[in-house]
Design an enzyme around this catalytic site. Structure first.
Site, mmCIF file in Angstrom:
data_model
loop_
_atom_site.group_PDB
_atom_site.id
_atom_site.type_symbol
_atom_site.label_atom_id
_atom_site.label_comp_id
_atom_site.label_asym_id
_atom_site.label_seq_id
_atom_site.Cartn_x
_atom_site.Cartn_y
_atom_site.Cartn_z
ATOM 1 N N CYS A 30 -3.680 2.864 4.147
ATOM 2 C CA CYS A 30 -2.964 3.084 5.406
ATOM 3 C C CYS A 30 -1.469 2.873 5.213
ATOM 4 O O CYS A 30 -0.997 1.728 5.142
ATOM 5 C CB CYS A 30 -3.504 2.153 6.495
ATOM 6 S SG CYS A 30 -2.687 2.347 8.093
ATOM 7 N N CYS A 82 0.311 1.117 8.093
ATOM 8 C CA CYS A 82 -0.015 -0.308 8.156
ATOM 9 C C CYS A 82 0.765 -1.102 7.114
ATOM 10 O O CYS A 82 1.300 -2.171 7.392
ATOM 11 C CB CYS A 82 -1.507 -0.533 7.920
ATOM 12 S SG CYS A 82 -2.616 0.364 9.010
ATOM 13 N N ASP A 83 0.815 -0.580 5.887
ATOM 14 C CA ASP A 83 1.309 -1.362 4.755
ATOM 15 C C ASP A 83 2.561 -0.808 4.093
ATOM 16 O O ASP A 83 3.119 -1.451 3.194
ATOM 17 C CB ASP A 83 0.206 -1.478 3.697
ATOM 18 C CG ASP A 83 -1.054 -2.128 4.247
ATOM 19 O OD1 ASP A 83 -0.925 -3.035 5.098
ATOM 20 O OD2 ASP A 83 -2.162 -1.738 3.839
#
Length: 322
Positions: A137, A140-141
């Site tokens: 992701c 997300c990261d």
């Protein structure tokens, strides 16, 4: 009637626990079944920095523990069990039956929040470096790799979107595409090819990951035409080959799209079956964020409350179908 629950939630994670919080506050006395991975995908995420209310960030497992405690504060019963079979009622006002294999549970409403699992290549190194540079992701990261070099593995729209997103914050993005062409839409391909700091390596596959202390330092790729291997110095490797919704147990009873995601009606969380609702990534193939999953969990609980309220106003008698 004493054995028929108002609300059963199948699956945990942000959607399931948020649904439990709202259902419990609506006095539906929900019971939640966590499945094999209590807390869902976020339990494998080391740091969450984009969920509102956490200015200093929070680990995925810690957030899930807090959400569970909040749900239990309002007397949600949490069961560390997996649902192995369902028998949904087809008629409005029917009682749904779900099974753990060892016992059956009867419910007026069921909220499905079983999520979707990211697909991986199957390399042992993916598990070894999970949380240390391997992710599925970018939104997300990606922040953790600002100014660094990363790799994106994949050839579809998801991979193209991840690479384009990462190109804005990373120094260089290398895409490994297994074939000699993309599967992505033309507009996404054009966007990738016109981005200066994205390099595409066609006919290349990721075969290994190297690094010290379980932190990614290099990717080992192979040209599947020449069999020549190469090592690429990177800090992050994003696997973008798709997701698989956890809906196998519901197949044949509930409407799914061509990829296996549950189809919900309009802007609601209603499925094609009355009294069955779906929230989170199990019905969302587009956003796949913790905050959007939590929002749909709230919606599902409110939809369940409304459904029961309407039937109660009609003096409906709940009957278990044979």
């Amino acid at each position: 009637m004493e054995n028929i629950l108002d609300c059963v939630i199948v699956g945990s994670g942000p959607a399931g626990y948020t649904a439990a919080i709202y259902a419990a506050r609506a006095n539906l006395k929900p019971e939640l079944f966590t499945g094999l991975e209590p807390g869902g995908q976020l339990t494998t995420t080391t740091e969450v920095e984009n969920f509102p209310g956490y200015p200093d960030g929070v680990t995925g497992p810690e957030m899930m523990m807090q959400l569970q405690k909040q749900a239990e504060r309002f007397e949600t019963k949490v069961h560390y069990e997996m649902i192995s079979k369902v028998d949904f009622a087809k008629e409005r006002g029917g009682v749904h039956k779900i099974s753990t294999g060892s016992r059956d549970i009867l419910a007026k409403t069921v909220i499905i929040s079983t999520g979707a699992a990211a697909k991986y290549l199957g390399l042992d190194d993916e598990k070894k470096y999970a949380g240390g540079g391997v992710s599925a992701c970018a939104t997300c990261d990606g922040f953790f790799y600002r100014g660094k070099d990363v790799i994106v593995v994949g050839a579809g729209d998801t991979a193209a979107e991840e690479a384009t997103y990462l190109s804005k914050i990373c120094n260089k993005v290398t895409m490994l595409v297994r074939k000699d062409h993309f599967r992505a839409s033309k507009v996404m391909v054009d966007r990738v090819m016109s981005t200066p700091n994205i390099e595409v390596k066609f006919n290349h596959e990721l075969i290994a990951i190297e690094g010290e202390n379980s932190m990614v330092e290099r990717a080992v790729a192979i040209n599947n035409q020449t069999q020549e291997q190469s090592k690429i110095d990177v800090h992050g490797i994003f696997i973008a080959i798709g997701h698989k919704p956890n809906t196998d147990v519901f197949k044949g009873q509930i409407n799914l799209d061509e990829h296996g995601y549950i189809i919900t009606e309009g802007k609601s969380t209603e499925t094609n079956l009355p009294g069955v609702f779906a929230a989170g990534d199990v019905q969302d193939s587009h956003y796949r964020q913790a905050i959007t999953a939590a929002g749909s969990g709230c919606m599902a609980a409110m939809d369940a409350e409304k459904y029961i309220g309407e039937l109660s106003g009609e003096n409906h008698t709940w009957v278990v179908q044979d």
